[in-house]
Write an enzyme that holds these catalytic residues in place. Structure first.
Site, PDB file in Angstrom:
ATOM      1  N   LYS A 106      15.180  37.245 -77.458  1.00 21.82           N
ATOM      2  CA  LYS A 106      15.032  37.423 -76.005  1.00 21.82           C
ATOM      3  C   LYS A 106      13.618  37.917 -75.704  1.00 21.82           C
ATOM      4  O   LYS A 106      13.070  38.707 -76.467  1.00 21.82           O
ATOM      5  CB  LYS A 106      16.058  38.421 -75.479  1.00 21.82           C
ATOM      6  CG  LYS A 106      17.480  37.850 -75.455  1.00 21.82           C
ATOM      7  CD  LYS A 106      18.444  38.706 -74.636  1.00 21.82           C
ATOM      8  CE  LYS A 106      19.843  38.087 -74.705  1.00 21.82           C
ATOM      9  NZ  LYS A 106      20.828  38.763 -73.854  1.00 21.82           N
ATOM     10  N   GLU A 117      13.562  33.376 -76.016  1.00 18.56           N
ATOM     11  CA  GLU A 117      14.685  33.020 -75.136  1.00 18.56           C
ATOM     12  C   GLU A 117      14.444  33.594 -73.750  1.00 18.56           C
ATOM     13  O   GLU A 117      14.204  34.788 -73.587  1.00 18.56           O
ATOM     14  CB  GLU A 117      15.991  33.572 -75.734  1.00 18.56           C
ATOM     15  CG  GLU A 117      17.240  33.179 -74.957  1.00 18.56           C
ATOM     16  CD  GLU A 117      18.536  33.732 -75.593  1.00 18.56           C
ATOM     17  OE1 GLU A 117      18.691  33.677 -76.819  1.00 18.56           O
ATOM     18  OE2 GLU A 117      19.376  34.243 -74.822  1.00 18.56           O
ATOM     19  N   TRP A 163      26.487  51.311 -73.490  1.00 21.84           N
ATOM     20  CA  TRP A 163      25.647  50.115 -73.620  1.00 21.84           C
ATOM     21  C   TRP A 163      24.176  50.395 -73.926  1.00 21.84           C
ATOM     22  O   TRP A 163      23.404  49.471 -74.145  1.00 21.84           O
ATOM     23  CB  TRP A 163      25.756  49.264 -72.350  1.00 21.84           C
ATOM     24  CG  TRP A 163      27.131  48.732 -72.130  1.00 21.84           C
ATOM     25  CD1 TRP A 163      28.129  49.332 -71.415  1.00 21.84           C
ATOM     26  CD2 TRP A 163      27.685  47.519 -72.656  1.00 21.84           C
ATOM     27  NE1 TRP A 163      29.265  48.562 -71.459  1.00 21.84           N
ATOM     28  CE2 TRP A 163      29.010  47.433 -72.221  1.00 21.84           C
ATOM     29  CE3 TRP A 163      27.173  46.495 -73.451  1.00 21.84           C
ATOM     30  CZ2 TRP A 163      29.850  46.371 -72.554  1.00 21.84           C
ATOM     31  CZ3 TRP A 163      28.005  45.439 -73.780  1.00 21.84           C
ATOM     32  CH2 TRP A 163      29.327  45.387 -73.338  1.00 21.84           C
ATOM     33  N   ASP A 205      17.263  43.170 -72.138  1.00 24.73           N
ATOM     34  CA  ASP A 205      18.197  42.103 -71.791  1.00 24.73           C
ATOM     35  C   ASP A 205      17.854  41.469 -70.438  1.00 24.73           C
ATOM     36  O   ASP A 205      18.577  41.669 -69.463  1.00 24.73           O
ATOM     37  CB  ASP A 205      19.614  42.694 -71.759  1.00 24.73           C
ATOM     38  CG  ASP A 205      20.684  41.611 -71.698  1.00 24.73           C
ATOM     39  OD1 ASP A 205      20.330  40.432 -71.776  1.00 24.73           O
ATOM     40  OD2 ASP A 205      21.870  41.969 -71.575  1.00 24.73           O
ATOM     41  N   GLU A 236      27.728  42.302 -79.548  1.00 26.63           N
ATOM     42  CA  GLU A 236      28.718  42.426 -78.471  1.00 26.63           C
ATOM     43  C   GLU A 236      30.087  41.908 -78.903  1.00 26.63           C
ATOM     44  O   GLU A 236      30.763  41.197 -78.166  1.00 26.63           O
ATOM     45  CB  GLU A 236      28.221  41.696 -77.212  1.00 26.63           C
ATOM     46  CG  GLU A 236      26.906  42.272 -76.690  1.00 26.63           C
ATOM     47  CD  GLU A 236      26.412  41.658 -75.386  1.00 26.63           C
ATOM     48  OE1 GLU A 236      26.760  40.508 -75.086  1.00 26.63           O
ATOM     49  OE2 GLU A 236      25.682  42.365 -74.657  1.00 26.63           O
ATOM     50  N   ASN A 271      29.105  33.223 -76.880  1.00 24.69           N
ATOM     51  CA  ASN A 271      30.357  33.944 -77.144  1.00 24.69           C
ATOM     52  C   ASN A 271      31.415  32.866 -77.363  1.00 24.69           C
ATOM     53  O   ASN A 271      31.890  32.252 -76.416  1.00 24.69           O
ATOM     54  CB  ASN A 271      30.751  34.829 -75.958  1.00 24.69           C
ATOM     55  CG  ASN A 271      29.808  36.008 -75.785  1.00 24.69           C
ATOM     56  OD1 ASN A 271      29.291  36.547 -76.763  1.00 24.69           O
ATOM     57  ND2 ASN A 271      29.568  36.411 -74.550  1.00 24.69           N
ATOM     58  N   GLU A 299      21.101  36.082 -63.913  1.00 23.27           N
ATOM     59  CA  GLU A 299      22.032  37.206 -64.046  1.00 23.27           C
ATOM     60  C   GLU A 299      21.487  38.499 -63.429  1.00 23.27           C
ATOM     61  O   GLU A 299      22.162  39.147 -62.640  1.00 23.27           O
ATOM     62  CB  GLU A 299      22.350  37.437 -65.528  1.00 23.27           C
ATOM     63  CG  GLU A 299      23.230  38.654 -65.764  1.00 23.27           C
ATOM     64  CD  GLU A 299      23.585  38.856 -67.234  1.00 23.27           C
ATOM     65  OE1 GLU A 299      23.114  38.096 -68.089  1.00 23.27           O
ATOM     66  OE2 GLU A 299      24.355  39.808 -67.515  1.00 23.27           O
ATOM     67  N   GLU A 328      11.555  42.405 -57.646  1.00 24.88           N
ATOM     68  CA  GLU A 328      11.271  43.632 -58.409  1.00 24.88           C
ATOM     69  C   GLU A 328      11.093  44.819 -57.464  1.00 24.88           C
ATOM     70  O   GLU A 328      11.581  45.916 -57.726  1.00 24.88           O
ATOM     71  CB  GLU A 328       9.999  43.418 -59.232  1.00 24.88           C
ATOM     72  CG  GLU A 328       9.602  44.635 -60.053  1.00 24.88           C
ATOM     73  CD  GLU A 328       8.296  44.415 -60.813  1.00 24.88           C
ATOM     74  OE1 GLU A 328       7.446  43.629 -60.352  1.00 24.88           O
ATOM     75  OE2 GLU A 328       8.135  45.039 -61.872  1.00 24.88           O
ATOM     76  N   ARG A 347      20.467  34.238 -83.217  1.00 26.97           N
ATOM     77  CA  ARG A 347      19.969  35.110 -82.147  1.00 26.97           C
ATOM     78  C   ARG A 347      19.687  36.526 -82.647  1.00 26.97           C
ATOM     79  O   ARG A 347      20.436  37.077 -83.453  1.00 26.97           O
ATOM     80  CB  ARG A 347      20.958  35.141 -80.971  1.00 26.97           C
ATOM     81  CG  ARG A 347      21.078  33.763 -80.325  1.00 26.97           C
ATOM     82  CD  ARG A 347      22.042  33.758 -79.179  1.00 26.97           C
ATOM     83  NE  ARG A 347      21.492  34.227 -77.930  1.00 26.97           N
ATOM     84  CZ  ARG A 347      22.065  35.148 -77.157  1.00 26.97           C
ATOM     85  NH1 ARG A 347      23.186  35.740 -77.519  1.00 26.97           N
ATOM     86  NH2 ARG A 347      21.522  35.481 -76.013  1.00 26.97           N
TER      87      ARG A 347
HETATM   88  O1  GCW Z   1      22.794  39.496 -70.781  1.00 29.32           O
HETATM   89  C1  GCW Z   1      23.921  39.637 -71.570  1.00 29.32           C
HETATM   90  C2  GCW Z   1      25.022  39.071 -70.760  1.00 29.32           C
HETATM   91  C3  GCW Z   1      26.175  38.521 -71.569  1.00 29.32           C
HETATM   92  C4  GCW Z   1      25.603  37.566 -72.626  1.00 29.32           C
HETATM   93  C5  GCW Z   1      24.664  38.349 -73.508  1.00 29.32           C
HETATM   94  C6  GCW Z   1      24.004  37.478 -74.564  1.00 29.32           C
HETATM   95  C7  GCW Z   1      26.560  35.555 -73.490  1.00 29.32           C
HETATM   96  O2  GCW Z   1      25.468  40.053 -69.866  1.00 29.32           O
HETATM   97  O3  GCW Z   1      27.032  37.863 -70.684  1.00 29.32           O
HETATM   98  O4  GCW Z   1      26.616  36.940 -73.378  1.00 29.32           O
HETATM   99  O5  GCW Z   1      23.626  38.903 -72.740  1.00 29.32           O
HETATM  100  O6  GCW Z   1      22.856  37.127 -74.376  1.00 29.32           O
HETATM  101  O7  GCW Z   1      24.609  37.170 -75.574  1.00 29.32           O
END
Ligand code: GCW
Length: 691
Positions: A374, A401, A553, A379, A300, A217, A407, A523, A333
């Site tokens: 990812k 990724e 979301w 996520d 986002e 970001n 997180e 988990e 990405r």
């Molecule tokens: O997992 C989410 C996160 C965001 C992150 C986004 C991403 C950098 O909550 O904070 O932003 O993924 O991967 O771009």
């Protein structure tokens, strides 16, 4: 080591992580020859010289050469004989039919009292040195047959979500749980970058060779790193270079507008392309070994090619074109989805988004574009299936990724050793048992990327045991087939064994008992059966079952009085299962064949649905949450055993975090169990108290 602390006024003792001086004792007490030229060979030479000075060994290969004989020879491939190394050993090290050791690789053997590491390029020699460090005394004991080591992925990269300025909501490191950035402070590169050098050394020792130094970001200040603040990036690159690590930069897709003052960032516009070409030329004039750009576009709220009616291939290729003359790459990405969806709309499924957007573009990306995917379709949840994109783009270079920063896995307050999850992801075979694994797909393409968990915390990672995740990331990127428990042994031996008071074995047993199964423990007490996202919105720590249920979301569980889970089947749901090739398209579609741990990711089922385990879904939820908390209680007690084996301050830090882990696990258990008890009305078959 000591470094200036955040105020610059004082100094902080920084934990040596997996490179305490003692890890070099075996090398430093021997006679070592380093043979070869080039900056990375100089690094090897300095490491050896430092170790020998400390432990009384001797080293040769420069003007102060020790004349031999040698116990250890670290050499770049050479036509000259190596002192004390028999010709047949050399011949064996580069055995036909494949005489090349390979890019970044090394060959290692011990014969006639000499240990030899031979490499074709300086990076390989550096990795050979760290392999000898890992082996310690074992490298010098008995003879060793020739081993060849080659990285499975040529690029092993960490992304830092670090902001140059402190962001009002996300702080300095987005999703960072280890203090501030090691690169940036108060809106600029840190004055003292000694910490960056130490970080580079740690990363090289586990095999990482690329680092993106700013958040994907890209906020206002950060955008300028590409142009007028490039000097800051160059200063960081100077610290990483001696350890074979290239710098990458996250850039703003709209840079031609926000930095260049152009009216458009349309990737097909000639002026825009010229702007990228000129900016990139300056980058390479300043940082000749610059790695490339990382781009989060149309994701986002970040700008991207959609604003101009262009595709992601158009967008990526425009930047790739600017980088190509210099050998740079774009990490583009694939994390693109609608974060403004209407929760009432059952047809939109976030899990589908990356495949829907990118699979049709297969074959349209330039050679130096790496699509960074990812590992799961959502996520970084504690449990997700592997992203179907990995199997859908044979004509595109793909990178997987992973999220090393925790997180969604306890935010470095909980013990959660992630290597077992990553091992599963990398070993997953999207086309079934006879096809290639994820590691093969990304190994032949873009490699592995991890979001770093490091910061300026004295232990680097907040939770001292989270260091193991950083170490394991590098090791799995090098050798995805490594056993997570064996990686943990390496990490324990390097980090603690040389300094441990007394025997190392009990500490090893304690840490295995605490860490081997900690991902599954996490988990158990959090979101069940692959459902995900039952976290507090925003900061994502702790339980909030309905926190995301009615938000834009796209992260829902659809629990009602009868059942729970997301119907992603082709027959009655969103059709996501159809994004997989066989056999998984059928396995996931089928209620009977779908693995228990992913059931609620793919199916909406009644609470009474019976799992393969024989339990009903609701009873599984109760049981696993009680079991998860009991495991946390056990590992908290277990840590007491380590009191004499690790430094007291480290012990106290972990003990405090374990208290928090237990508090939080109890909260998860009680909220999840109460929620499902209240929804379903089904009592616990074992009569335990559910609040
Ligand atoms: O997992 C989410 C996160 C965001 C992150 C986004 C991403 C950098 O909550 O904070 O932003 O993924 O991967 O771009």
């Amino acid at each position: 080591m000591t470094i200036p602390d955040r105020t610059g006024a004082d100094t902080t003792e920084v934990h040596e992580a997996w490179l305490p001086p003692e890890a070099f004792r075996a090398i430093g007490s021997r006679r070592v020859l380093v043979r070869g030229e080039g900056p990375l060979v100089e690094t090897v030479r300095e490491e050896v010289a430092g170790a020998c000075a400390r432990y009384g060994g001797a080293h040769g290969g420069d003007q102060h050469a020790h004349a031999g004989p040698y116990d250890l020879v670290l050499a770049l491939t050479t036509a000259e004989p190596l002192p004390g190394v028999a010709a047949e050993v050399l011949a064996e090290l580069r055995r036909l039919p494949d005489p090349t050791i390979g890019e970044q690789g090394f060959a290692l053997a011990r014969r006639d009292g000499v240990t030899v590491a031979l490499a074709d390029d300086p990076a390989g020699l550096l990795y050979g040195l760290f392999q000898v460090v890992r082996l310690g005394e074992a490298a010098f004991r008995a003879g060793r047959p020739v081993e060849r080591h080659r990285p499975a992925m040529l690029r092993r990269m960490l992304d830092h979500w670090d902001n140059v300025d402190v962001h009002p909501v996300m702080g300095q490191v987005e999703r960072g749980y280890a203090g501030g950035s090691i690169f940036w402070r108060d809106g600029a590169a840190r004055g003292d970058l000694a910490r960056v050098r130490a970080y580079a050394r740690l990363l090289a020792a586990c095999g990482v060779n690329a680092v993106a130094v700013n958040n994907v970001n890209v906020h206002a200040t950060e955008a300028h790193l590409l142009t007028d603040r490039l000097g800051d990036v160059a200063a960081i690159a100077d610290e990483l270079r001696p350890y074979g690590i290239r710098v990458h930069l996250s850039v703003n897709f709209a840079a031609p507008v926000v930095l260049g003052g152009l009216p458009t960032a349309d990737p097909l516009d000639e002026g825009v392309r010229a702007w990228w070409a000129a900016a990139t030329a300056k980058v390479y004039a300043t940082i000749p070994d610059f790695g490339g750009y990382v781009v989060k576009a149309d994701s986002e709220g970040q700008p991207g090619p959609f604003a101009y009616g262009r595709s992601h291939a158009d967008g990526a290729n425009a930047l790739a074109g600017a980088l190509a003359p210099y050998g740079g790459v774009v990490h583009w990405r694939a994390f693109v989805y609608d974060h403004r969806q209407d929760w009432r709309d059952r047809s939109t499924d976030r899990a589908r988004a990356a495949h829907d957007h990118f699979a049709p573009l297969d074959g349209r990306f330039g050679d130096n574009v790496i699509l960074q995917v990812k590992h799961g379709p959502m996520d970084f949840q504690v449990r997700e299936p592997v992203s179907p994109v990995i199997a859908a783009m044979p004509a595109t270079r793909l990178a997987a990724e992973l999220q090393v920063t925790q997180e969604y896995t306890g935010q470095q307050r909980h013990v959660c050793y992630l290597a077992p999850m990553w091992r599963e992801v990398l070993g997953f075979r999207p086309w079934g048992p006879d096809g290639p694994a994820v590691a093969d797909v990304v190994g032949g393409g873009g490699g592995l990327v991890g979001v770093s968990n490091a910061g300026d915390d004295p232990y680097w990672t907040g939770h001292p045991l989270a260091q193991a995740n950083l170490y394991a990331f590098g090791r799995l990127a090098w050798a995805p087939g490594l056993d997570p428990a064996a990686i943990l042994d390496e990490w324990i031996d390097l980090t603690f064994a040389p300094t441990a008071t007394g025997e190392a074995e009990p500490l090893r047993r304690t840490l295995h008992a605490m860490m081997d199964d900690s991902w599954r423990t996490y988990e158990r007490y959090t979101a069940p059966l692959g459902v995900g996202f039952m976290v507090r919105p925003g900061h994502h720590y702790g339980p909030d079952v309905d926190g995301y249920e009615y938000t834009p979301w796209g992260t829902y569980h659809f629990a009602d009085r009868d059942g729970v889970g997301v119907d992603r089947t082709r027959a009655t749901g969103t059709g996501f299962t159809g994004q997989y090739p066989p056999p998984w398209a059928e396995v996931y579609e089928s209620l009977d064949r779908c693995p228990d741990e992913l059931l609620l990711f793919f199916h909406h089922v009644p609470y009474g649905h019976v799992l393969h385990s024989g339990l009903t879904v609701v009873q599984h939820i109760y049981d696993s949450h009680f079991a998860g908390v009991e495991q946390v209680e056990r590992l908290r007690r277990r840590w007491a055993d380590a009191a004499d084996a690790v430094p007291p301050a480290l012990h106290a830090r972990v003990a405090g975090l374990l208290d928090e882990q237990l508090r939080c696990a109890l909260e998860w258990r009680d909220q999840i169990n109460a929620y499902f008890f209240r929804k379903s009305g089904v009592p616990d078959a074992r009569g335990r108290r559910i609040p």
